[in-house]
Design an enzyme around this catalytic site. Structure first.
Site, PDB file in Angstrom:
ATOM      1  N   GLU A 293      17.395  -2.097   3.340  1.00 22.20           N
ATOM      2  CA  GLU A 293      16.119  -2.760   3.627  1.00 22.20           C
ATOM      3  C   GLU A 293      16.171  -4.083   2.888  1.00 22.20           C
ATOM      4  OE1 GLU A 293      14.141  -1.726   5.859  1.00 22.20           O
ATOM      5  OE2 GLU A 293      15.148   0.193   6.128  1.00 22.20           O
ATOM      6  N   CYS A 327       8.633  -7.675  -0.478  1.00 20.68           N
ATOM      7  CA  CYS A 327       9.333  -8.001   0.765  1.00 20.68           C
ATOM      8  C   CYS A 327       8.333  -8.147   1.899  1.00 20.68           C
ATOM      9  CB  CYS A 327      10.346  -6.919   1.079  1.00 20.68           C
ATOM     10  SG  CYS A 327       9.597  -5.291   1.004  1.00 20.68           S
TER      11      CYS A 327
HETATM   12  P1  NAD Z   1      18.891  -9.032  -4.866  1.00 19.92           P
HETATM   13  O1  NAD Z   1      19.535  -8.987  -3.545  1.00 19.92           O
HETATM   14  O2  NAD Z   1      19.110 -10.219  -5.712  1.00 19.92           O
HETATM   15  O3  NAD Z   1      19.346  -7.785  -5.738  1.00 19.92           O
HETATM   16  C1  NAD Z   1      19.241  -6.451  -5.256  1.00 19.92           C
HETATM   17  C2  NAD Z   1      20.250  -5.596  -5.986  1.00 19.92           C
HETATM   18  O4  NAD Z   1      21.553  -6.024  -5.599  1.00 19.92           O
HETATM   19  C3  NAD Z   1      20.181  -5.720  -7.507  1.00 19.92           C
HETATM   20  O5  NAD Z   1      20.443  -4.483  -8.097  1.00 19.92           O
HETATM   21  C4  NAD Z   1      21.284  -6.694  -7.793  1.00 19.92           C
HETATM   22  O6  NAD Z   1      21.800  -6.596  -9.103  1.00 19.92           O
HETATM   23  C5  NAD Z   1      22.306  -6.285  -6.773  1.00 19.92           C
HETATM   24  N1  NAD Z   1      23.296  -7.324  -6.481  1.00 19.92           N
HETATM   25  C6  NAD Z   1      23.104  -8.664  -6.452  1.00 19.92           C
HETATM   26  N2  NAD Z   1      24.242  -9.283  -6.128  1.00 19.92           N
HETATM   27  C7  NAD Z   1      25.167  -8.318  -5.938  1.00 19.92           C
HETATM   28  C8  NAD Z   1      26.531  -8.315  -5.563  1.00 19.92           C
HETATM   29  N3  NAD Z   1      27.192  -9.431  -5.315  1.00 19.92           N
HETATM   30  N4  NAD Z   1      27.132  -7.122  -5.465  1.00 19.92           N
HETATM   31  C9  NAD Z   1      26.472  -5.975  -5.674  1.00 19.92           C
HETATM   32  N5  NAD Z   1      25.198  -5.908  -6.030  1.00 19.92           N
HETATM   33  C10 NAD Z   1      24.548  -7.071  -6.154  1.00 19.92           C
HETATM   34  O7  NAD Z   1      17.321  -8.761  -4.626  1.00 19.92           O
HETATM   35  P2  NAD Z   1      16.144  -8.718  -5.694  1.00 19.92           P
HETATM   36  O8  NAD Z   1      15.889 -10.102  -6.181  1.00 19.92           O
HETATM   37  O9  NAD Z   1      16.324  -7.633  -6.689  1.00 19.92           O
HETATM   38  O10 NAD Z   1      14.943  -8.248  -4.751  1.00 19.92           O
HETATM   39  C11 NAD Z   1      14.317  -9.139  -3.893  1.00 19.92           C
HETATM   40  C12 NAD Z   1      14.832  -9.016  -2.478  1.00 19.92           C
HETATM   41  O11 NAD Z   1      14.714  -7.665  -2.058  1.00 19.92           O
HETATM   42  C13 NAD Z   1      14.011  -9.816  -1.497  1.00 19.92           C
HETATM   43  O12 NAD Z   1      14.859 -10.412  -0.551  1.00 19.92           O
HETATM   44  C14 NAD Z   1      13.116  -8.761  -0.861  1.00 19.92           C
HETATM   45  O13 NAD Z   1      12.647  -9.110   0.421  1.00 19.92           O
HETATM   46  C15 NAD Z   1      14.025  -7.598  -0.829  1.00 19.92           C
HETATM   47  N6  NAD Z   1      13.270  -6.352  -0.744  1.00 19.92           N
HETATM   48  C16 NAD Z   1      13.212  -5.730   0.457  1.00 19.92           C
HETATM   49  C17 NAD Z   1      12.468  -4.560   0.598  1.00 19.92           C
HETATM   50  C18 NAD Z   1      12.389  -3.853   1.925  1.00 19.92           C
HETATM   51  O14 NAD Z   1      11.965  -2.701   1.952  1.00 19.92           O
HETATM   52  N7  NAD Z   1      12.762  -4.494   3.018  1.00 19.92           N
HETATM   53  C19 NAD Z   1      11.802  -4.042  -0.494  1.00 19.92           C
HETATM   54  C20 NAD Z   1      11.899  -4.703  -1.716  1.00 19.92           C
HETATM   55  C21 NAD Z   1      12.648  -5.854  -1.832  1.00 19.92           C
END
Ligand code: NAD
Length: 544
Positions: A293, A327
């Site tokens: 998501e 999100c």
């Molecule tokens: P992010 O993508 O920066 O990080 C998410 C997770 O991925 C974290 O644990 C992070 O450490 C990890 N991560 C980052 N880079 C990585 C890599 N190269 N390899 C492996 N893991 C990696 O997102 P965020 O800032 O934590 O959250 C915000 C984002 O999440 C927004 O885009 C938001 O829309 C989305 N979100 C979506 C939903 C949904 O249900 N659609 C819900 C909540 C948040």
């Protein structure tokens, strides 16, 4: 003891405490906040039920008071990722063999622990570490976490109940095996409830999990891990591995036992990890299940028949609660030209009156954004809009990082419906409005549908039933969660299963049986009570 057909208690949504002045829950929460602020935590990894300290640490800071350090967490590297995979696989056979109702009981007990014993702790930890107000923490770290932990076991029972038909003399059974291997759960900073759901949903279905929490949410997420253990989760079933996503993923995604990916976060990170999985495909024993998501560019569409007061409330809450870091947060707004002045005047007045500051002061409606990188990105969008020549900042717009990462709730009015702040996910307290020509409603719907690559949430504010119907049809693929006369945020487990398609994710609907189905691999078992004793069919018995 399993001589009984057991049923999971029918769940109801956890009631939301209101934390009004003078209430006992408010006093308990304030006390817990002060206790945590004094108690600097040293947060280890948890692998195979054991605390692991790498001595490579990072500080945990309050976003709204960034000089205040709540503790440190230890950072996992490749070696710890390998240890976590081994611990998970070691725990797998016993956990998968445990009767399903015993697995369910662990999570039902965890829900009860949060509801009573750790309610103030979960709220306080989420408030301090993620800068949520008491209300935002309560609906997330308490109520939604509990709902996931109570509703998912109930859906699990429903899935297991799905059984095939039988012909005379045979018995057909479906068994719902966990995936062969382990599941990798990677969680975002913005919802403690998502951090709870992503590892526990697969675990409930008999899987073992390597969980990488977001660096900015390690504090509240660690509290979850501890209470699962208190609730009786066996060692190794979920392994808690804070650290660099890149380093951990390199190890995890190259393991032959990698069987499932449960992700929530940005679209960009999801796409890059999906590519990494695809390029390793030949190494895996099974085709991994991929559930993600991701981002959103969520809209509120104001029809000319909309009511003013509830539309303004939906916009203020939908766009600015939790600083727009949901999100599902509204980030593009469509206002009909025939009523633009009254909506814009009312919105500017209300948005300018939103109280902002430290979440420890309960009068505030918004706190700070999560960290300096987010602060810089969001302020950059505001600045570029201000100087673009095609947009005006008509409410808020100030950025101040002296004490915390504070950005005022901001309303941009643009003349270009495809300007960057109408298209890109900003993930902050910034709403961009465009005034559309309401003589041509079909063109307006086409614009909403085609402006952004995402398809997560959207709201239609209208009283005209014909036009509600028309908008629902026209926008059916623009969002996975559509709202009529409500804000586009705040989905509740069991009531609005959550998720979007297009660039917003695989739409596997967190908090529903649809998600749990992804964590099982069904096996069909046929038993023949009257097996044939000759291989010859009757048609072969003569030729006339
Ligand atoms: P992010 O993508 O920066 O990080 C998410 C997770 O991925 C974290 O644990 C992070 O450490 C990890 N991560 C980052 N880079 C990585 C890599 N190269 N390899 C492996 N893991 C990696 O997102 P965020 O800032 O934590 O959250 C915000 C984002 O999440 C927004 O885009 C938001 O829309 C989305 N979100 C979506 C939903 C949904 O249900 N659609 C819900 C909540 C948040």
């Amino acid at each position: 003891m399993n001589n009984g057909i057991f049923h999971i208690p029918r769940p109801v949504n956890e009631p939301v405490f209101n934390y009004a002045p003078g209430s006992p829950e408010r006093a308990a929460l304030k006390q817990e906040i002060e206790r945590l602020r004094k108690d600097r935590m040293d947060i280890p990894l948890i692998i195979g039920g054991k605390e692991v300290r790498t001595e490579k640490t990072a500080p945990i800071r309050r976003p709204d008071a960034h000089n205040e350090v709540l503790g440190v967490y230890h950072i996992a590297g490749e070696e710890e990722a390998r240890m976590a995979i081994k611990a998970a696989l070691d725990a797998k056979a016993e956990w998968a063999a445990l009767p399903w109702e015993e697995r369910a009981a662990v999570f039902l007990r965890a829900a009860e622990l949060i509801s009573v014993k750790y309610r103030a702790l979960m709220d306080a930890a989420t408030m301090l570490c993620q800068s949520k107000t008491a209300h935002q923490a309560e609906i997330d770290a308490v109520c939604e976490v509990i709902d996931f932990l109570r509703f998912n076991p109930w859906y699990m029972e429903q899935i297991y109940n799905q059984q095939p038909d039988n012909a005379k003399g045979e018995w057909n059974r479906s068994a719902y095996r966990p995936l062969e291997g382990f599941v990798y759960a990677v969680t975002p900073f913005n919802f403690t409830s998502i951090a709870a759901n992503l590892p526990t949903a697969p675990a409930m279905m008999g899987n073992v999990v390597v969980w990488k929490p977001a660096s900015n949410a390690v504090y509240s997420n660690y509290m979850l891990m501890k209470l699962y253990m208190e609730a009786g989760l066996p060692p190794g079933v979920i392994n808690f591995l804070p650290g660099s996503g890149g380093a951990i993923s390199n190890v995890v995604l190259s393991s032959p036992d990698f069987a499932g990916f449960h992700f929530t976060g940005s679209t960009e990170v999801f796409r890059s990890l999906w590519k990494q999985i695809s390029s390793n495909l030949e190494q895996y024993y099974v085709y991994p299940r991929i559930v993600g998501e991701t981002g959103g560019k969520d809209f509120i569409f104001i029809d000319p028949s909309a009511e003013l007061a509830n539309t303004v409330t939906a916009v203020v809450r939908g766009a600015f609660e939790y600083q727009g870091q949901k999100c599902s947060a509204a980030s593009r707004l469509y206002i009909p030209a025939s009523r633009s002045k009254e909506f814009i005047d009312a919105l500017v007045a209300e948005i300018s009156a939103i109280p902002m500051g430290e979440i420890t002061d309960f009068r505030n409606f918004v706190g700070a954004v999560i960290d300096e990188a987010a602060f810089n990105t969001i302020c950059g969008y505001i600045e570029r809009a201000r100087t673009s020549g095609e947009a005006k900042v008509i409410a808020g717009g100030a950025c101040d990082k002296s004490r915390g990462w504070f950005i005022e709730p901001t309303l941009i009015l643009t003349e270009n419906p495809r300007s960057e702040s109408m298209v890109n996910e900003i993930f902050g307290p910034v709403l961009t409005a465009y005034v559309y020509d309401d003589h041509d409603m079909e063109a307006a719907y086409r614009l909403v549908d085609s402006t952004s690559p995402y398809g997560l949430t959207g709201a239609i504010m209208a009283t005209d039933r014909q036009r509600i119907n028309r908008a629902l049809l026209a926008l059916q693929n623009a969002a996975g969660n559509l709202y009529i006369n409500d804000k586009p945020t705040g989905a509740v487990v069991g009531r609005q299963p959550f998720g979007g398609a297009r660039a917003s994710g695989t739409n596997d609907k967190a908090g529903s049986y649809l998600n749990l189905l992804r964590w099982v691999s069904a096996v069909a078992i046929k038993e023949n009570f009257a097996p044939p004793s000759s291989w010859r069919y009757p048609f072969m018995l003569g030729d006339d």
